[in-house]
Design an enzyme around this catalytic site. Structure first.
Site, mmCIF file in Angstrom:
data_model
loop_
_atom_site.group_PDB
_atom_site.id
_atom_site.type_symbol
_atom_site.label_atom_id
_atom_site.label_comp_id
_atom_site.label_asym_id
_atom_site.label_seq_id
_atom_site.Cartn_x
_atom_site.Cartn_y
_atom_site.Cartn_z
ATOM 1 C CG HIS A 85 2.265 -8.727 0.609
ATOM 2 N ND1 HIS A 85 1.810 -10.150 1.009
ATOM 3 C CD2 HIS A 85 2.114 -7.827 1.364
ATOM 4 C CE1 HIS A 85 1.297 -9.567 2.152
ATOM 5 N NE2 HIS A 85 1.649 -8.252 2.517
ATOM 6 C CG ASP A 118 -1.878 -1.170 1.167
ATOM 7 O OD1 ASP A 118 -1.913 -1.808 0.347
ATOM 8 O OD2 ASP A 118 -2.827 -0.917 2.350
ATOM 9 C CB SER A 146 10.726 2.961 4.012
ATOM 10 O OG SER A 146 11.959 3.224 3.745
#
Length: 269
Positions: free
Chosen positions: A135, A77, A238
């Site tokens: 992911h 996200d 980050s």
């Protein structure tokens, strides 16, 4: 050690501290309210035992994932700060601010650099309010992990616009990957201010934000990662940079857009 690393280490100690339950609930509730976190896919904030637990929260509701085998999904996200074509080794950290892909990847990727120097790239910025786990964007074979110590400058838009070679200066972890078409791509996880640690679940030996200047390289023969598998997490927000081999993918037009883990970002050519 740079001042940004020292600040990040102290913040990391605070974030991992488990305060008495009442105090921790107040801290967690304040963090959620201050940043406007959407907790609809997660446990109630009161159940996290430290800020680190809250930062690195797991999804409690399964996310809908683009299942087509010929498509890459967003690993995070995040907000797309830049994307496009790499031109003669040069990519953008943000409009008008270039960096060398070869310097980003280090000489440990020299054998494969010619494949990506005219390829594609996409930068994913995770703010402190985002879901912090990353992911797999597709099914792939993991060939190499490179841990490069460095500074921990912030990676928000203000610093992207003023700090030259920010991605190259900051601490980072590089994954060298081969997709199911046999094409090369890299995932570069860039540390930032207050990122106490970058964690990789398949490689517990990686320790970030420690007092060392030694680059460490881990090579693999038989690690296969499935699409959407959790690779690890940032302990605070980050950036992830993805770099693809020339003519490997057609990337989506997502500049300055928010993306969610699981949505389509590129298609195999």
């Amino acid at each position: 050690m740079h001042i940004t690393n020292i600040i990040s280490q102290y913040f990391g100690k605070f974030a991992k501290t488990q305060f008495p339950p009442f105090i921790q609930r107040v801290i967690n509730a304040g963090y959620v309210k201050f940043l406007g976190l959407n907790m609809s896919e997660f446990k109630n904030a009161r159940y996290y035992k430290s800020l680190n637990d809250l930062f690195t929260r797991k999804l409690e509701i399964n996310r809908e994932i683009v299942s087509a085998e010929n498509e890459f999904i967003s690993p995070t996200d995040s907000f797309i700060t830049e994307c496009g074509q790499i031109k003669e080794d040069t990519a953008l950290q943000i409009k008008g601010m270039e960096y060398s892909v070869e310097e980003l990847l280090t000489f440990y990727c020299t054998d494969n650099f010619s494949k990506v120097k005219e390829g594609s790239f996409m930068n994913f910025y995770l703010s402190p309010k985002d879901y912090h786990r990353y992911h797999s964007p597709c099914e792939f074979q993991l060939k190499k992990l490179i841990h490069v110590p460095g500074k921990l400058y912030p990676v928000n838009l203000k610093y992207l616009n003023k700090e030259l070679d920010l991605f190259v200066q900051n601490e980072r972890v590089i994954l060298e990957c081969i997709d199911t078409n046999g094409k090369l791509f890299y995932m570069v996880f860039v540390g930032a201010l207050n990122v106490g640690q970058m964690v990789f679940e398949f490689e517990p030996k990686v320790e970030t934000n420690i007092d060392t200047a030694e680059i460490k390289v881990y090579e693999y023969e038989d690690i296969k990662i499935d699409k959407a598998d959790c690779l690890g997490y940032f302990k605070m927000g980050s950036t992830v940079v993805m770099l693809w081999e020339e003519d490997a993918v057609e990337i989506e037009s997502l500049l300055n857009e928010d993306v969610r883990f699981g949505q389509k970002i590129a298609t195999f050519k």
